[in-house]
Design a protein around this motif. Structure first.
Motif, PDB file in Angstrom:
ATOM      1  N   ASP A  49       0.842  -1.192   0.000  1.00  0.00           N
ATOM      2  CA  ASP A  49       0.000   0.000   0.000  1.00  0.00           C
ATOM      3  C   ASP A  49       0.877   1.241   0.000  1.00  0.00           C
ATOM      4  N   GLU A  50       0.369   2.299  -0.610  1.00  0.00           N
ATOM      5  CA  GLU A  50       1.086   3.573  -0.604  1.00  0.00           C
ATOM      6  C   GLU A  50       0.692   4.377   0.621  1.00  0.00           C
ATOM      7  N   ARG A  51       1.684   4.867   1.343  1.00  0.00           N
ATOM      8  CA  ARG A  51       1.394   5.697   2.507  1.00  0.00           C
ATOM      9  C   ARG A  51       2.661   6.414   2.951  1.00  0.00           C
ATOM     10  N   MET A  52       2.463   7.468   3.750  1.00  0.00           N
ATOM     11  CA  MET A  52       3.558   8.209   4.360  1.00  0.00           C
ATOM     12  C   MET A  52       3.574   7.916   5.863  1.00  0.00           C
ATOM     13  N   ILE A  53       4.766   7.775   6.425  1.00  0.00           N
ATOM     14  CA  ILE A  53       4.934   7.517   7.858  1.00  0.00           C
ATOM     15  C   ILE A  53       5.718   8.678   8.454  1.00  0.00           C
ATOM     16  N   PRO A  54       5.190   9.392   9.431  1.00  0.00           N
ATOM     17  CA  PRO A  54       5.939  10.491  10.059  1.00  0.00           C
ATOM     18  C   PRO A  54       7.220   9.986  10.711  1.00  0.00           C
ATOM     19  N   GLY A  55       8.200  10.866  10.799  1.00  0.00           N
ATOM     20  CA  GLY A  55       9.502  10.480  11.318  1.00  0.00           C
ATOM     21  C   GLY A  55       9.477   9.996  12.748  1.00  0.00           C
ATOM     22  N   ASN A  56       8.681  10.658  13.606  1.00  0.00           N
ATOM     23  CA  ASN A  56       8.611  10.232  15.001  1.00  0.00           C
ATOM     24  C   ASN A  56       8.053   8.815  15.117  1.00  0.00           C
ATOM     25  N   THR A  57       7.082   8.492  14.278  1.00  0.00           N
ATOM     26  CA  THR A  57       6.519   7.139  14.285  1.00  0.00           C
ATOM     27  C   THR A  57       7.511   6.121  13.744  1.00  0.00           C
ATOM     28  N   LEU A  58       8.201   6.476  12.654  1.00  0.00           N
ATOM     29  CA  LEU A  58       9.145   5.555  12.023  1.00  0.00           C
ATOM     30  C   LEU A  58      10.323   5.241  12.944  1.00  0.00           C
ATOM     31  N   SER A  59      10.717   6.212  13.759  1.00  0.00           N
ATOM     32  CA  SER A  59      11.903   6.033  14.602  1.00  0.00           C
ATOM     33  C   SER A  59      11.669   5.094  15.780  1.00  0.00           C
ATOM     34  N   VAL A  60      10.408   4.760  16.087  1.00  0.00           N
ATOM     35  CA  VAL A  60      10.139   3.868  17.215  1.00  0.00           C
ATOM     36  C   VAL A  60       9.638   2.499  16.763  1.00  0.00           C
ATOM     37  N   GLN A  61       9.561   2.274  15.457  1.00  0.00           N
ATOM     38  CA  GLN A  61       9.133   0.966  14.962  1.00  0.00           C
ATOM     39  C   GLN A  61      10.295  -0.022  15.078  1.00  0.00           C
ATOM     40  N   LYS A  62      10.041  -1.133  15.754  1.00  0.00           N
ATOM     41  CA  LYS A  62      11.096  -2.096  16.038  1.00  0.00           C
ATOM     42  C   LYS A  62      11.553  -2.862  14.804  1.00  0.00           C
ATOM     43  N   ASP A  63      10.707  -2.903  13.767  1.00  0.00           N
ATOM     44  CA  ASP A  63      11.086  -3.644  12.562  1.00  0.00           C
ATOM     45  C   ASP A  63      11.789  -2.769  11.544  1.00  0.00           C
ATOM     46  N   LYS A  64      12.054  -1.506  11.874  1.00  0.00           N
ATOM     47  CA  LYS A  64      12.748  -0.588  10.981  1.00  0.00           C
ATOM     48  C   LYS A  64      14.097  -0.188  11.591  1.00  0.00           C
ATOM     49  N   PRO A  65      15.118   0.013  10.761  1.00  0.00           N
ATOM     50  CA  PRO A  65      16.460   0.302  11.296  1.00  0.00           C
ATOM     51  C   PRO A  65      16.716   1.782  11.552  1.00  0.00           C
ATOM     52  N   ALA A  91      10.766  11.380   7.227  1.00  0.00           N
ATOM     53  CA  ALA A  91       9.528  10.649   6.948  1.00  0.00           C
ATOM     54  C   ALA A  91       9.861   9.380   6.178  1.00  0.00           C
ATOM     55  N   GLY A  92       8.917   8.464   6.180  1.00  0.00           N
ATOM     56  CA  GLY A  92       9.028   7.242   5.390  1.00  0.00           C
ATOM     57  C   GLY A  92       7.947   7.211   4.329  1.00  0.00           C
ATOM     58  N   ALA A  93       8.309   6.765   3.151  1.00  0.00           N
ATOM     59  CA  ALA A  93       7.345   6.634   2.050  1.00  0.00           C
ATOM     60  C   ALA A  93       7.319   5.176   1.626  1.00  0.00           C
ATOM     61  N   GLU A  94       6.160   4.545   1.744  1.00  0.00           N
ATOM     62  CA  GLU A  94       6.018   3.143   1.365  1.00  0.00           C
ATOM     63  C   GLU A  94       5.204   3.034   0.082  1.00  0.00           C
ATOM     64  N   MET A  95       5.617   2.123  -0.796  1.00  0.00           N
ATOM     65  CA  MET A  95       4.941   1.953  -2.076  1.00  0.00           C
ATOM     66  C   MET A  95       5.311   0.584  -2.642  1.00  0.00           C
ATOM     67  N   PRO A  96       4.467   0.007  -3.497  1.00  0.00           N
ATOM     68  CA  PRO A  96       4.826  -1.263  -4.141  1.00  0.00           C
ATOM     69  C   PRO A  96       5.863  -1.034  -5.240  1.00  0.00           C
ATOM     70  N   SER A  97       6.915  -1.830  -5.217  1.00  0.00           N
ATOM     71  CA  SER A  97       7.970  -1.715  -6.228  1.00  0.00           C
ATOM     72  C   SER A  97       8.845  -2.959  -6.149  1.00  0.00           C
ATOM     73  N   ASP A  98       9.191  -3.517  -7.300  1.00  0.00           N
ATOM     74  CA  ASP A  98      10.074  -4.685  -7.330  1.00  0.00           C
ATOM     75  C   ASP A  98      11.449  -4.338  -6.773  1.00  0.00           C
ATOM     76  N   LEU A  99      11.955  -3.147  -7.096  1.00  0.00           N
ATOM     77  CA  LEU A  99      13.276  -2.744  -6.626  1.00  0.00           C
ATOM     78  C   LEU A  99      13.311  -2.623  -5.106  1.00  0.00           C
ATOM     79  N   LEU A 100      12.238  -2.061  -4.534  1.00  0.00           N
ATOM     80  CA  LEU A 100      12.213  -1.822  -3.096  1.00  0.00           C
ATOM     81  C   LEU A 100      12.076  -3.107  -2.286  1.00  0.00           C
ATOM     82  N   GLU A 101      11.802  -4.224  -2.931  1.00  0.00           N
ATOM     83  CA  GLU A 101      11.806  -5.489  -2.204  1.00  0.00           C
ATOM     84  C   GLU A 101      13.212  -5.865  -1.759  1.00  0.00           C
ATOM     85  N   TYR A 102      14.219  -5.312  -2.415  1.00  0.00           N
ATOM     86  CA  TYR A 102      15.603  -5.666  -2.118  1.00  0.00           C
ATOM     87  C   TYR A 102      16.423  -4.479  -1.612  1.00  0.00           C
ATOM     88  N   VAL A 103      15.984  -3.251  -1.890  1.00  0.00           N
ATOM     89  CA  VAL A 103      16.782  -2.068  -1.567  1.00  0.00           C
ATOM     90  C   VAL A 103      15.871  -0.963  -1.037  1.00  0.00           C
TER      91      VAL A 103
END
Length: 564
Positions: free
Chosen positions: A267-283, A299-311
């Protein structure tokens, strides 16, 4: 085409001639293979599931290097060919084959038996029903195992080996091989057991970088885009992804006002920086040390992409230049860039032919990349907007400017091109621009394949830095008085810190280039109490040396290519 011909050349109703003697007798189950609906096997022939169970001797759901070496002996292919099969089936160098990788390896073995090229990408482009099935001795054909048969050592060789073991003490890895699933997992266990305790004891995070967390070892490779505003960073990200990421804005003015981590999601969505910084599954937990002022610009931007599955891709704000530098940021921009550079696999610094000036902030930012020179690549973007004569002058001016900033005899590799969709403005240099663009795309495609090697490289560098850091503080601690005059003695030691550096370097035979910068180390030392640090014992030093000299090589040997 070659793979299709190789697939057609395999007559499943007759045995094939392989590296050894030809198999005798008909292949059971010849003809069109039956297919299973098991999701993990990707609609592979039904017998592949049974073969996976035979190869997975310890029933852990994966085929290790040793298990693969024993199983694929049945193919009677030479070891160099099987080494190419393994490399293609395990592109991320995890040291084992999943069910999907095992299926790919079986098809690649069949292609190699027919004399075709060992290419996984071309294989996966074939329809599933057209992919060949290998001939394996004892499974679907008769015969004797050839080259892969292990040879018993002669009595003379066994005696010689025994004498060598008796002469010297054999040093073995202490880490239990059964408890390690991959190279990343092994590095993580070594770090938390041996390295992090030393870092915590001697405040490594105060002098160098923050302590590592579990998600740092499992994180995907990262590509960071860096440069002044309007040099095409966001357009470059759009070119790689095939479309713009959420909230991306492109224009001639400074449009990207924050650090954006572009990640994969359905899914496409934006994640605020304060939220992204406390997610345990994110570095990104370590970014909290830069404060709320930075996290509001992250901020974090999530989207479907073949490239982003690896990088993962990190887009950055344009570096300020001219009068804009008078407007100070509310966070330490070069320090944030260095944090990302340490965790990146590739750092692309973009330039515009019309913006070759290196401002003070840009210079500080480039200097923050020191120590990560092997990751840095220079991209002269929008190069088609000038003619050939001006491009030569621009290229020379860029190299001259970079040589002054990087302070090394050589500058990083420079790629020339225009990374956007559409025709070149100046068609005279299209061949040159296409060549450089293809080379850069090749470097980007190789990132997932070389990610494990990069993690090992960064781990070894960190252990060496930790060792030198502890030796320096240990030497300073040994010079401190036990009762009176501690404050005056510490001040004297800090002022004459270069003497301790030289003493440690000569005593332990260390490279001068491995030592931290003197002045930043001195400034950080002023806020510490040397008397509070424990002595750095010989046992702790041997422990770190054991990690570098024994544990890491044993880990690489276990998860390397078993056929090499």
């Amino acid at each position: 085409r070659e793979l299709a011909e190789a697939a057609g050349a395999l007559d499943l109703g007759a045995p094939q001639r392989m590296g050894g003697a030809p198999p005798t007798g008909p292949a059971p189950g010849a003809g069109r293979p039956r297919y299973t609906k098991e999701a993990e096997m990707k609609d592979a022939p039904e017998e592949f599931a049974e073969w996976f169970g035979l190869a997975d001797t310890n029933s852990d759901g994966r085929v290790s290097g040793a298990e693969a070496k024993a199983f694929f002996r049945r193919s009677r292919l030479p070891s160099p060919v099987l080494a190419r099969v393994w490399a293609a089936a395990d592109p991320r160098k995890r040291g084992f084959l999943s069910k999907r990788d095992f299926v790919a390896a079986l098809h690649l073995v069949a292609v190699a038996q027919a004399g075709g090229p060992v290419d996984r990408a071309a294989l996966e482009a074939l329809p599933v029903a057209s992919r060949p099935v290998p001939q394996l001795v004892g499974l679907n054909c008769e015969g004797e195992v050839g080259e892969g048969e292990p040879k018993k050592p002669s009595r003379t060789a066994s005696k010689a080996a025994g004498k060598r073991l008796q002469k010297g003490k054999q040093i073995v890895a202490k880490m239990d091989a059964k408890s390690v699933d991959s190279i990343q997992d092994g590095l993580q266990q070594l770090y938390f057991k041996y390295v992090r305790p030393v870092e915590e004891t001697y405040s490594f995070n105060v002098f160098h970088t923050s302590l590592l967390r579990e998600q740092d070892f499992s994180a995907k490779p990262v590509v960071m885009l860096l440069g002044q505003y309007s040099t095409g960073k966001t357009t470059f990200a759009e070119y790689l992804l095939g479309r713009a990421y959420p909230s991306a804005t492109i224009g001639p003015e400074p449009t990207t006002d924050r650090f954006v981590a572009i990640m994969h999601s359905h899914d496409e969505r934006m994640i605020p920086g304060n939220t992204l910084s406390v997610q345990k599954d994110k570095p990104y937990n370590g970014l909290t040390k830069f404060g709320a002022a930075f996290l509001n610009k992250f901020a974090g931007a999530e989207m479907p992409s073949d490239l982003l599955e690896y990088v993962d891709i990190v887009d950055t704000p344009g570096v300020l230049s001219g009068e804009k530098q008078s407007v100070q940021r509310q966070y330490d921009f070069p320090a944030v860039v260095r944090w990302f550079a340490e965790r990146s696999d590739l750092v692309l610094v973009l330039f515009d032919p019309h913006k070759l000036d290196i401002s003070d902030e840009f210079k500080r930012t480039i200097l923050a990349l020191q120590g990560f020179d092997e990751k840095v690549r220079i991209v002269l973007n929008k190069a088609d907007q000038v003619d050939t004569q001006h491009l030569m002058r621009v290229y020379g001016a860029l190299l001259w400017s970079l040589a002054r900033v990087f302070r090394t005899p050589e500058v990083p590799r420079v790629y020339v091109g225009n990374f956007r969709e559409g025709e070149y403005v100046n068609q005279d240099m299209s061949k040159l621009l296409d060549l450089d663009r293809d080379r850069l795309m090749t470097d980007l495609r190789d990132i997932p394949r070389t990610a494990v090697a990069r993690k090992v490289n960064e781990f070894v560098k960190r252990v060496r830095a930790c060792k030198i850091h502890a030796l320096i503080l240990g030497a300073l601690r040994d010079k401190m008085p036990s009762l009176m005059g501690a404050k005056a003695k510490q001040q004297k030691l800090v002022e004459r810190l270069e003497e301790t550096f030289l003493e440690v370097q000569q005593k332990h035979g260390l490279a001068v280039g491995d030592f931290p910068p003197l002045e930043p180390f001195r400034e950080n030392l002023r806020s510490q109490s040397l008397s509070a640090f424990p002595k750095f014992t010989k046992e702790k030093l041997q422990q770190l040396d054991h990690v570098l000299e024994v544990e890491v090589p044993a880990l690489l040997n276990r998860f390397g290519n078993p056929f090499d």
